[in-house]
Scaffold this motif. Structure first.
Motif, PDB file in Angstrom:
ATOM      1  N   PRO A  76       0.521  19.268  -9.076  1.00  0.00           N
ATOM      2  CA  PRO A  76       0.422  17.932  -8.587  1.00  0.00           C
ATOM      3  C   PRO A  76      -0.014  17.585  -7.224  1.00  0.00           C
ATOM      4  O   PRO A  76      -0.636  16.715  -6.917  1.00  0.00           O
ATOM      5  N   GLU A  77       0.397  18.578  -6.200  1.00  0.00           N
ATOM      6  CA  GLU A  77      -0.046  18.588  -4.860  1.00  0.00           C
ATOM      7  C   GLU A  77      -1.524  18.556  -4.857  1.00  0.00           C
ATOM      8  O   GLU A  77      -2.073  18.029  -3.689  1.00  0.00           O
ATOM      9  N   VAL A  80      -3.172  14.742  -7.151  1.00  0.00           N
ATOM     10  CA  VAL A  80      -2.533  13.713  -6.689  1.00  0.00           C
ATOM     11  C   VAL A  80      -3.729  13.216  -5.641  1.00  0.00           C
ATOM     12  O   VAL A  80      -3.949  12.010  -5.203  1.00  0.00           O
ATOM     13  N   ASN A  81      -4.638  14.103  -5.098  1.00  0.00           N
ATOM     14  CA  ASN A  81      -5.526  13.631  -3.851  1.00  0.00           C
ATOM     15  C   ASN A  81      -6.966  13.524  -4.737  1.00  0.00           C
ATOM     16  O   ASN A  81      -7.503  14.269  -5.581  1.00  0.00           O
ATOM     17  N   ASP A  82      -7.344  12.076  -4.812  1.00  0.00           N
ATOM     18  CA  ASP A  82      -8.234  11.695  -5.871  1.00  0.00           C
ATOM     19  C   ASP A  82      -9.652  12.349  -5.528  1.00  0.00           C
ATOM     20  O   ASP A  82     -10.540  12.383  -6.026  1.00  0.00           O
ATOM     21  N   HIS A 116      -5.375   9.338 -10.555  1.00  0.00           N
ATOM     22  CA  HIS A 116      -4.997  10.829  -9.942  1.00  0.00           C
ATOM     23  C   HIS A 116      -3.117  10.797  -9.606  1.00  0.00           C
ATOM     24  O   HIS A 116      -2.503  11.716 -10.007  1.00  0.00           O
ATOM     25  N   HIS A 117      -2.809   9.605  -9.175  1.00  0.00           N
ATOM     26  CA  HIS A 117      -1.496   9.517  -9.064  1.00  0.00           C
ATOM     27  C   HIS A 117      -0.652   9.683 -10.155  1.00  0.00           C
ATOM     28  O   HIS A 117       0.271  10.578 -10.214  1.00  0.00           O
ATOM     29  N   ALA A 120      -0.428  13.359 -11.297  1.00  0.00           N
ATOM     30  CA  ALA A 120       0.493  14.067 -10.567  1.00  0.00           C
ATOM     31  C   ALA A 120       1.758  13.906 -10.995  1.00  0.00           C
ATOM     32  O   ALA A 120       2.561  14.862 -11.054  1.00  0.00           O
ATOM     33  N   THR A 124       4.462  16.684 -12.649  1.00  0.00           N
ATOM     34  CA  THR A 124       5.607  16.900 -11.925  1.00  0.00           C
ATOM     35  C   THR A 124       6.648  16.559 -12.988  1.00  0.00           C
ATOM     36  O   THR A 124       7.697  17.587 -12.963  1.00  0.00           O
TER      37      THR A 124
END
Length: 174
Positions: A76-77, A80-82, A116-117, A120, A124
Motif C-alpha cells: 500500500p505505501e 498509493v503513489n501514482d 492508485h489510492h 492502496a 490495506t
C-alpha cells in the motif's frame, strides 16, 4: 462530438484548470487537436497505446491479490503513489509539460491518482483480513481504471486527428 472531446479544450487565458474539474469548459469546440509537429512530437515522446496496455495490467494484478496471491511489489505505501507507474511518471513530467494546459488533463491526473489510492485501500483491507471492503475497493479501482483508459483513448484520438488535419486558418487569413 463526445463528452470527453469537449473536456480536452485549452483555456483561452492559458491558465491551469480550475479546482472544480467536474464541470465542462465554457468552450464549444469539440475535440482536443494538436497539429502536425506538436502531435508527432508528443506521440514520439509517449506511446499512449502502450500506456493503456500497461495501465490495464493493474486490474488483473490486483484481482490476483484479492484472490489471495501475495506479491511483494504490491504494498500500500508504494502503490498509493501514482508515480510508481510509468503512466504516473509521464503524467507528472513530460505529459504535464505537453498537455497540462488542457482542463481535462487534470481530470486524467486525478482519476489516475484516485485509482492508485483505491488500490492502496484494497491492499490495506486485504492485509487487515477485511475481504468485503477489499472487494469494494477493487470495484472502485475498476471504475477509475475505465475512466483513465477512456481519457487516454480520447487523448489518442485527438492526437491522431491532429496528425491528419491541417491547422485551421484564423479569420481573415484568406
Amino acid at each position: 462530438m463526445g463528452f470527453f472531446s469537449r473536456l480536452f479544450q485549452p483555456r483561452a487565458d492559458g491558465l491551469a484548470a480550475p479546482e472544480d474539474w467536474t464541470s465542462l469548459p465554457a468552450s464549444e469546440a469539440s475535440a482536443l487537436v494538436l497539429y502536425d509537429e506538436e502531435a508527432s512530437r508528443l506521440l514520439a515522446a509517449f506511446d499512449i497505446e502502450a500506456a493503456i496496455v500497461m495501465h490495464e495490467r493493474w486490474l488483473p494484478w490486483l484481482a490476483q491479490a484479492l484472490a489471495g496471491a501475495r506479491d511483494e511489489q504490491l504494498r500500500p505505501e508504494t502503490v498509493v503513489n501514482d508515480t510508481c507507474s510509468e503512466l504516473g511518471r509521464w503524467l507528472h513530467g513530460s505529459g504535464r509539460v505537453a498537455l497540462g494546459h488542457f482542463p481535462a488533463f487534470d481530470m486524467l491526473m486525478r482519476r489516475h491518482q484516485y485509482f492508485h489510492h483505491q488500490a492502496a485501500v484494497l491492499l490495506t483491507h486485504l492485509a487487515q483480513g477485511d475481504q468485503l471492503r477489499a472487494e469494494q475497493a477493487f470495484k472502485s479501482c475498476q471504475h477509475a481504471s475505465r475512466q483513465v483508459v477512456l481519457l487516454l483513448k480520447e487523448l489518442q484520438r485527438g492526437l491522431d486527428h491532429g496528425k491528419r488535419s491541417p491547422q485551421p486558418m484564423a479569420a481573415g487569413e484568406r
